[in-house]
Design a protein around this motif. Structure first.
Motif, PDB file in Angstrom:
ATOM      1  N   MET A 270       0.861  -1.195   0.000  1.00 46.46           N
ATOM      2  CA  MET A 270       0.000   0.000   0.000  1.00 46.46           C
ATOM      3  C   MET A 270       0.895   1.241   0.000  1.00 46.46           C
ATOM      4  O   MET A 270       1.839   1.359   0.767  1.00 46.46           O
ATOM      5  CB  MET A 270      -0.891   0.006   1.241  1.00 46.46           C
ATOM      6  N   SER A 271       0.638   2.180  -0.934  1.00 49.54           N
ATOM      7  CA  SER A 271       1.473   3.370  -1.043  1.00 49.54           C
ATOM      8  C   SER A 271       1.189   4.350   0.084  1.00 49.54           C
ATOM      9  O   SER A 271       0.109   4.341   0.681  1.00 49.54           O
ATOM     10  CB  SER A 271       1.227   4.060  -2.390  1.00 49.54           C
ATOM     11  N   LYS A 272       2.186   5.206   0.352  1.00 48.28           N
ATOM     12  CA  LYS A 272       2.014   6.218   1.385  1.00 48.28           C
ATOM     13  C   LYS A 272       1.056   7.308   0.910  1.00 48.28           C
ATOM     14  O   LYS A 272       0.938   7.577  -0.286  1.00 48.28           O
ATOM     15  CB  LYS A 272       3.359   6.845   1.727  1.00 48.28           C
ATOM     16  N   LYS A 273       0.389   7.942   1.863  1.00 48.12           N
ATOM     17  CA  LYS A 273      -0.516   9.044   1.550  1.00 48.12           C
ATOM     18  C   LYS A 273       0.300  10.318   1.350  1.00 48.12           C
ATOM     19  O   LYS A 273       1.113  10.700   2.192  1.00 48.12           O
ATOM     20  CB  LYS A 273      -1.511   9.226   2.685  1.00 48.12           C
ATOM     21  N   LEU A 274       0.139  10.996   0.198  1.00 51.39           N
ATOM     22  CA  LEU A 274       0.845  12.258  -0.081  1.00 51.39           C
ATOM     23  C   LEU A 274       0.281  13.360   0.797  1.00 51.39           C
ATOM     24  O   LEU A 274      -0.948  13.540   0.883  1.00 51.39           O
ATOM     25  CB  LEU A 274       0.687  12.639  -1.543  1.00 51.39           C
ATOM     26  N   THR A 275       1.161  14.094   1.461  1.00 51.80           N
ATOM     27  CA  THR A 275       0.745  15.219   2.301  1.00 51.80           C
ATOM     28  C   THR A 275       1.608  16.429   2.007  1.00 51.80           C
ATOM     29  O   THR A 275       2.678  16.330   1.387  1.00 51.80           O
ATOM     30  CB  THR A 275       0.862  14.888   3.807  1.00 51.80           C
ATOM     31  N   GLY A 276       1.150  17.567   2.477  1.00 50.32           N
ATOM     32  CA  GLY A 276       1.987  18.752   2.470  1.00 50.32           C
ATOM     33  C   GLY A 276       2.977  18.695   3.617  1.00 50.32           C
ATOM     34  O   GLY A 276       2.992  17.745   4.409  1.00 50.32           O
ATOM     35  N   ALA A 277       3.823  19.727   3.736  1.00 48.63           N
ATOM     36  CA  ALA A 277       4.853  19.735   4.772  1.00 48.63           C
ATOM     37  C   ALA A 277       4.258  19.717   6.173  1.00 48.63           C
ATOM     38  O   ALA A 277       4.894  19.249   7.116  1.00 48.63           O
ATOM     39  CB  ALA A 277       5.751  20.963   4.607  1.00 48.63           C
ATOM     40  N   SER A 278       3.043  20.219   6.320  1.00 42.91           N
ATOM     41  CA  SER A 278       2.395  20.232   7.631  1.00 42.91           C
ATOM     42  C   SER A 278       1.624  18.951   7.911  1.00 42.91           C
ATOM     43  O   SER A 278       1.011  18.816   8.968  1.00 42.91           O
ATOM     44  CB  SER A 278       1.447  21.426   7.731  1.00 42.91           C
ATOM     45  N   GLY A 279       1.631  18.009   6.959  1.00 44.10           N
ATOM     46  CA  GLY A 279       0.941  16.739   7.144  1.00 44.10           C
ATOM     47  C   GLY A 279      -0.458  16.698   6.562  1.00 44.10           C
ATOM     48  O   GLY A 279      -1.138  15.676   6.624  1.00 44.10           O
ATOM     49  N   THR A 280      -0.920  17.808   5.967  1.00 47.90           N
ATOM     50  CA  THR A 280      -2.258  17.856   5.389  1.00 47.90           C
ATOM     51  C   THR A 280      -2.325  16.963   4.148  1.00 47.90           C
ATOM     52  O   THR A 280      -1.486  17.093   3.249  1.00 47.90           O
ATOM     53  CB  THR A 280      -2.602  19.302   4.979  1.00 47.90           C
ATOM     54  N   PRO A 281      -3.305  16.052   4.060  1.00 47.45           N
ATOM     55  CA  PRO A 281      -3.417  15.188   2.877  1.00 47.45           C
ATOM     56  C   PRO A 281      -3.645  16.009   1.606  1.00 47.45           C
ATOM     57  O   PRO A 281      -4.382  17.005   1.612  1.00 47.45           O
ATOM     58  CB  PRO A 281      -4.626  14.306   3.193  1.00 47.45           C
ATOM     59  N   ILE A 282      -3.005  15.587   0.517  1.00 48.02           N
ATOM     60  CA  ILE A 282      -3.133  16.274  -0.765  1.00 48.02           C
ATOM     61  C   ILE A 282      -4.023  15.430  -1.671  1.00 48.02           C
ATOM     62  O   ILE A 282      -3.659  14.319  -2.063  1.00 48.02           O
ATOM     63  CB  ILE A 282      -1.759  16.499  -1.422  1.00 48.02           C
ATOM     64  N   ALA A 283      -5.184  15.977  -2.046  1.00 48.58           N
ATOM     65  CA  ALA A 283      -6.141  15.223  -2.855  1.00 48.58           C
ATOM     66  C   ALA A 283      -5.734  15.186  -4.324  1.00 48.58           C
ATOM     67  O   ALA A 283      -5.981  14.199  -5.025  1.00 48.58           O
ATOM     68  CB  ALA A 283      -7.537  15.827  -2.706  1.00 48.58           C
ATOM     69  N   ASP A 284      -5.127  16.264  -4.828  1.00 48.77           N
ATOM     70  CA  ASP A 284      -4.791  16.339  -6.255  1.00 48.77           C
ATOM     71  C   ASP A 284      -3.439  17.025  -6.395  1.00 48.77           C
ATOM     72  O   ASP A 284      -3.293  18.204  -6.050  1.00 48.77           O
ATOM     73  CB  ASP A 284      -5.877  17.120  -7.010  1.00 48.77           C
ATOM     74  N   ASN A 285      -2.470  16.294  -6.907  1.00 49.95           N
ATOM     75  CA  ASN A 285      -1.116  16.829  -7.099  1.00 49.95           C
ATOM     76  C   ASN A 285      -0.830  17.073  -8.575  1.00 49.95           C
ATOM     77  O   ASN A 285       0.314  17.290  -8.965  1.00 49.95           O
ATOM     78  CB  ASN A 285      -0.087  15.854  -6.512  1.00 49.95           C
ATOM     79  N   GLN A 286      -1.908  17.030  -9.418  1.00 52.96           N
ATOM     80  CA  GLN A 286      -1.716  17.179 -10.859  1.00 52.96           C
ATOM     81  C   GLN A 286      -2.257  18.516 -11.387  1.00 52.96           C
ATOM     82  O   GLN A 286      -1.820  18.981 -12.447  1.00 52.96           O
ATOM     83  CB  GLN A 286      -2.424  16.046 -11.614  1.00 52.96           C
ATOM     84  N   ASN A 287      -3.167  19.116 -10.661  1.00 52.00           N
ATOM     85  CA  ASN A 287      -3.864  20.294 -11.184  1.00 52.00           C
ATOM     86  C   ASN A 287      -3.939  21.404 -10.152  1.00 52.00           C
ATOM     87  O   ASN A 287      -4.200  21.154  -8.974  1.00 52.00           O
ATOM     88  CB  ASN A 287      -5.302  19.922 -11.588  1.00 52.00           C
ATOM     89  N   SER A 288      -3.731  22.638 -10.598  1.00 49.88           N
ATOM     90  CA  SER A 288      -3.891  23.801  -9.737  1.00 49.88           C
ATOM     91  C   SER A 288      -5.375  24.123  -9.570  1.00 49.88           C
ATOM     92  O   SER A 288      -6.211  23.795 -10.421  1.00 49.88           O
ATOM     93  CB  SER A 288      -3.194  25.025 -10.347  1.00 49.88           C
ATOM     94  N   ARG A 289      -5.701  24.790  -8.496  1.00 53.90           N
ATOM     95  CA  ARG A 289      -7.074  25.268  -8.262  1.00 53.90           C
ATOM     96  C   ARG A 289      -7.253  26.548  -9.078  1.00 53.90           C
ATOM     97  O   ARG A 289      -6.413  27.457  -9.041  1.00 53.90           O
ATOM     98  CB  ARG A 289      -7.232  25.532  -6.770  1.00 53.90           C
ATOM     99  N   SER A 290      -8.290  26.614  -9.852  1.00 54.02           N
ATOM    100  CA  SER A 290      -8.480  27.760 -10.737  1.00 54.02           C
ATOM    101  C   SER A 290      -9.944  28.167 -10.813  1.00 54.02           C
ATOM    102  O   SER A 290     -10.837  27.413 -10.419  1.00 54.02           O
ATOM    103  CB  SER A 290      -7.963  27.440 -12.149  1.00 54.02           C
ATOM    104  N   ALA A 291     -10.186  29.358 -11.334  1.00 50.84           N
ATOM    105  CA  ALA A 291     -11.552  29.850 -11.563  1.00 50.84           C
ATOM    106  C   ALA A 291     -12.010  29.347 -12.922  1.00 50.84           C
ATOM    107  O   ALA A 291     -11.754  29.957 -13.959  1.00 50.84           O
ATOM    108  CB  ALA A 291     -11.579  31.363 -11.501  1.00 50.84           C
ATOM    109  N   GLY A 292     -12.629  28.195 -12.910  1.00 53.34           N
ATOM    110  CA  GLY A 292     -13.035  27.577 -14.171  1.00 53.34           C
ATOM    111  C   GLY A 292     -11.895  26.796 -14.796  1.00 53.34           C
ATOM    112  O   GLY A 292     -10.733  26.939 -14.413  1.00 53.34           O
ATOM    113  N   PRO A 293     -12.199  25.963 -15.779  1.00 49.20           N
ATOM    114  CA  PRO A 293     -11.173  25.094 -16.369  1.00 49.20           C
ATOM    115  C   PRO A 293     -10.048  25.855 -17.055  1.00 49.20           C
ATOM    116  O   PRO A 293      -8.944  25.325 -17.208  1.00 49.20           O
ATOM    117  CB  PRO A 293     -11.965  24.237 -17.358  1.00 49.20           C
ATOM    118  N   ARG A 294     -10.283  27.098 -17.493  1.00 47.53           N
ATOM    119  CA  ARG A 294      -9.243  27.860 -18.194  1.00 47.53           C
ATOM    120  C   ARG A 294      -8.552  28.883 -17.294  1.00 47.53           C
ATOM    121  O   ARG A 294      -7.724  29.657 -17.754  1.00 47.53           O
ATOM    122  CB  ARG A 294      -9.841  28.573 -19.412  1.00 47.53           C
TER     123      ARG A 294
END
Length: 481
Positions: A1-25
């Motif tokens: 079982m792979s490790k859960k990706l987190t930030g430096a503070s230990g917060t779980p990261i749900a998506d490491n592929q896409n930035s949060r943006s206002a709409g898809p563009r």
């Protein structure tokens, strides 16, 4: 079982592929804390590189005692034949930046950190037994000549040779630098030296002056200048790769550890200043005494954590070892530790690679990147009445009392004008092929140097040995008067 990706503070990261943006563009939103953390950390991944010795490689290993030297030192790492102490080594070029070639004509740094039961002990030396200058006040000037011209940002041999021609104490090291030893074939095939005079102190408080020698058991190998120039372009990491691959396949490099020994009485009566790092001690008069050997047998798991963040400093001494009045060494005692505080941070000694392996306790608190408990609720001053707080040991101090004499003042280090006898002796030891290579290397380096500087330099080389100076002049089509 792979490790859960987190930030430096230990917060779980749900998506490491896409930035949060206002709409898809887009646009991208600044409240994407994971994006901001990644970019901000990336911007700071490079710590300031070392001002000197920026390009280097290193490995872990062990030092093993083979001879009893307890008559000279009370240091516990030497107290039993066969005793092993973990070490860290780092080898480097001096003048180049982190991206420079391993095959440059340059001295090689040769640093060792011994993780002893009494604390960390560092020997920060080179692959040469001498140095270019005698006084640390000239170190910034010398290093500037090895770096880049302020206007052009290019290297210029005029700076180097102008400095050498006006600093004849450098001629001994210059002769070594432009000899076949100026370009070692990697890091495994060269000797190392503490270079400076150090001291050992025994259980009775008797001090002995020593020079440390680390003699490669792989044999000496040097690169031909043409081969070095070829590697400069095709594999600038040649020495780094060679060291790593040798250890990885189990071909562990070894060096014998030796000392030259001089009593305080001998030092007082020596014909030269025994603390002058531009000169050597005669091995006929002060022969090598075996101490042990060290072996490098483990590569770093992470270069940055274990080699780039490694902090060596000659101020790291332990009971039974000590310093000397060598003016260059005295300056380095301050400068190296101070450089590490700037380069890595005030708490650099807490980093795992720099922390002692033995228990330690002090009253240092706070500062950037303090990542332990910061002393918790314990007192941060001394003396104090807490019976459990750290107290001084009253053991013999590594900063052994020194006999000082003379009025405080500024003294000309060039009252000793013997700039020529030591390089002359070295030149006479060379065979015909070595002399020819030395002369060719210097002549090639002088090709683009100003005429008046060349004439000053040649006047020095002729004084070392007429064959030496006239040989260079002939290569340059110059007729000496």
């Amino acid at each position: 079982m792979s490790k859960k990706l987190t930030g430096a503070s230990g917060t779980p990261i749900a998506d490491n592929q896409n930035s949060r943006s206002a709409g898809p563009r887009g646009p991208v939103l600044i409240d994407d804390f994971h994006l901001i953390e990644k970019l901000a950390h990336f911007n700071r991944e490079n710590i300031p590189e070392r001002r000197v010795h920026a390009k280097g490689a290193g490995a872990h290993g062990t030092f093993t005692v083979t001879k009893d030297i307890s008559k000279y030192t009370s240091a516990k790492l030497f107290d039993t034949i066969g005793k092993k102490t973990p070490i860290l080594s780092r080898f480097s070029t001096v003048g180049g930046e982190r991206g420079s070639a391993d095959t440059a004509r340059d001295p090689r740094g040769f640093s060792l950190k011994f993780y002893t039961e009494e604390g960390n002990w560092d020997i920060v030396g080179n692959n040469t037994p001498v140095f270019f200058i005698r006084d640390a006040i000239k170190f910034p000037d010398f290093i500037h000549t090895q770096k880049r011209v302020p206007q052009t940002n290019l290297k210029d041999p005029n700076m180097m040779w102008d400095f050498f021609s006006l600093s004849p104490e450098a001629l001994h090291q210059v002769t070594i630098l432009f000899s076949d030893r100026g370009i070692p074939d990697g890091f495994r095939f060269m000797h190392g030296y503490g270079s400076h005079t150090y001291s050992l102190i025994n259980k009775d408080g008797v001090r002995t002056w020593v020079k440390w020698h680390f003699r490669t058991q792989q044999g000496i190998k040097n690169l031909d200048p043409k081969k070095a120039a070829e590697l400069d372009g095709s594999n600038p990491d040649y020495a780094t790769e060679d060291l790593f691959n040798a250890i990885e396949k189990g071909d562990y490099p070894k060096w014998g550890v030796y000392i030259q020994i001089m009593t305080e009485e001998q030092a007082k009566n020596h014909k030269d200043n025994p603390f002058d790092v531009t000169k050597v001690w005669s091995q006929r008069e002060f022969p090598l005494h075996e101490v042990g050997f060290f072996e490098l047998n483990r590569n770093p798991e992470n270069y940055f954590a274990e080699i780039e963040q490694a902090a060596f400093a000659p101020s790291n001494v332990i009971p039974g070892t000590g310093l000397s009045p060598d003016k260059m060494l005295q300056g380095r005692v301050f400068a190296y530790a101070d450089a590490q505080r700037y380069r890595i941070g005030t708490n650099y000694q807490q980093l795992p690679i720099n922390a002692p392996k033995c228990p330690y306790a002090n009253y240092q608190r706070d500062g950037a990147m303090r990542f332990d408990s910061n002393g918790g609720s314990s007192l941060n001053y001394e003396p104090n009445s807490d019976p459990n707080a750290p107290k001084q040991t009253n053991d013999p101090n590594p900063l052994f009392p020194a006999d000082l004499s003379g009025a405080a003042g500024i003294y000309d280090n060039r009252t000793d004008g013997d700039y020529y006898s030591y390089p002359a002796a070295l030149f006479k030891l060379m065979n015909a092929d070595q002399k020819e290579l030395l002369i060719n290397n210097i002549a090639e380096s002088l090709q683009s140097v100003k005429k008046e500087t060349v004439e000053r330099v040649l006047a020095h080389f002729v004084k070392i040995d007429p064959e030496y100076g006239n040989g260079i002049a002939k290569k340059l089509n110059i007729t000496l008067k």
